[in-house]
Design an enzyme around this catalytic site. Structure first.
Site: not given
Length: 376
Positions: A167-169
């Site tokens: 998942l993106d930050r």
């Protein structure tokens, strides 16, 4: 006690005092605030913001780097009245130069003493509710990052974990990890063959009144450093997102040229998995996700933080449906919204629309399993 340990203890004392004060913030400042060139970021941050989000993380990172401390620096010991048993007058802060260390804002130092919420765990896999702002794992670009999901989960369960997806930050929600390389390969194959169904929720700008499908090919987004040797002329890749509008809200706050601000709560189901697909697709139909600094509306991002106390990306991986890689049984994993999300839902009058994601918050150090999953 060594000087390093004295410094570290003083840092923890400062952090504890700040947490107990009304100045402690859960949501970091806008990313642009960290680009200030003024001492103590006086032009972009309040003093307490600089202390929490710049000074403390940089000091902790410097200590963790195990570099020799300059003798001329007393660091946070200047806040104490005693140094080596002698009375001292408080002195001014000594700014730590960004050239002396690597620092990527916002750095959630407080997360290092926080146990992640475990959604599901057995002898083969574990799923956690990833907080917004956390990296899944380190890369060569952020190898000095101190707060990462994989290391935290490993320390929490006392077992090595393997990545299955990312998942993106700034995105929160369901993150699945394997407990063996064999299970990791099996789960990765499910992702690659689109056998898993992912459901996200997002808050977007404007009214979205209908349901639909976004079928819009995306060119690959390249990082200037990590992808500098990658061919920039690749053909656009197919990308499909199914969306459903769940609720709308018109808030009496003026943003831009409009006297009110309109928002929609969306359910998003990506059929493909391109980089930043959901963010880019919602921007493509002129309903960018709130908090998206790359593809969104900066005025609405700032308005959400200033008026509704939410400065994060409003994108949450709420549900993941899959077949268990060993037993073959269907699993539905769900992750609840965090406090900023819940605050927006409450203020916008959306409470009760998705009650399964409105669970109460865990104490920061509980480490309690949520058991928030459905075994079908």
């Amino acid at each position: 006690m060594s000087r390093e340990n004295q410094v570290r203890q003083s840092l923890f004392d400062i952090e504890r005092a700040l947490r107990e004060s009304p100045f402690w913030q859960v949501v970091p400042p806008e990313e642009e605030a960290f680009n200030s060139t003024e001492p103590f970021s006086l032009d972009t941050m309040k003093p307490e913001e600089w202390l929490q989000w710049v000074f403390l993380p940089r000091m902790h990172a410097l200590l963790d780097s195990e570099l020799a401390l300059p003798r001329s620096w007393f660091y946070c010991l200047i806040l104490k009245k005693r140094w080596k048993g002698r009375q001292k007058r408080p002195r001014r802060f000594c700014c730590v130069s960004s050239s002396s260390m690597s620092y990527s804002p916002p750095m959630y130092r407080m997360a290092q003493c926080t146990m992640l919420e475990i959604i599901y765990q057995d002898e083969h896999l574990v799923a956690v509710n990833k907080p917004s702002g956390w990296l899944v794992h380190r890369s060569w670009l952020d190898r000095k990052e101190k707060v990462v999901v994989m290391q935290t989960v490993r320390d929490q369960i006392g077992q090595h974990v393997y990545t299955v997806h990312r998942l993106d930050r700034p995105t929160s929600g369901v993150l699945l990890l394997a407990l063996s390389s064999e299970v990791a390969r099996a789960l990765s194959q499910q992702f690659e063959s689109h056998q898993m169904q992912k459901t996200y929720h997002a808050v977007v700008r404007g009214y979205v009144l209908d349901d639909g499908v976004i079928d819009y090919a995306l060119t690959e987004e390249l990082d200037k450093i990590a992808d500098k040797f990658t061919n920039p002329d690749k053909a656009p890749q197919p990308a499909v997102t199914h969306y459903r509008s769940l609720a709308q809200a018109e808030m009496p706050v003026a943003i831009g040229r409009y006297p009110t601000a309109r928002y929609s709560l969306m359910e998003l189901k990506p059929q493909t998995g391109r980089k930043h697909q959901l963010r880019r697709h919602m921007s493509h139909i002129h309903h960018p996700i709130i908090g998206d600094t790359a593809h969104g509306d900066l005025r609405h991002n700032r308005g959400m933080e200033s008026h509704f106390s939410c400065g994060r990306l409003m994108l949450h991986a709420s549900e993941l449906q899959l077949n268990h890689p060993v037993s073959g049984q269907p699993l539905t994993l769900q992750a609840r919204w965090d406090a900023p999300w819940q605050g927006v839902v409450t203020q916008f009058g959306w409470k009760g629309i998705l009650p399964e994601f409105e669970g109460v918050e865990f104490p920061a150090d509980s480490g309690q399993d949520s058991e928030h999953f459905v075994e079908q």
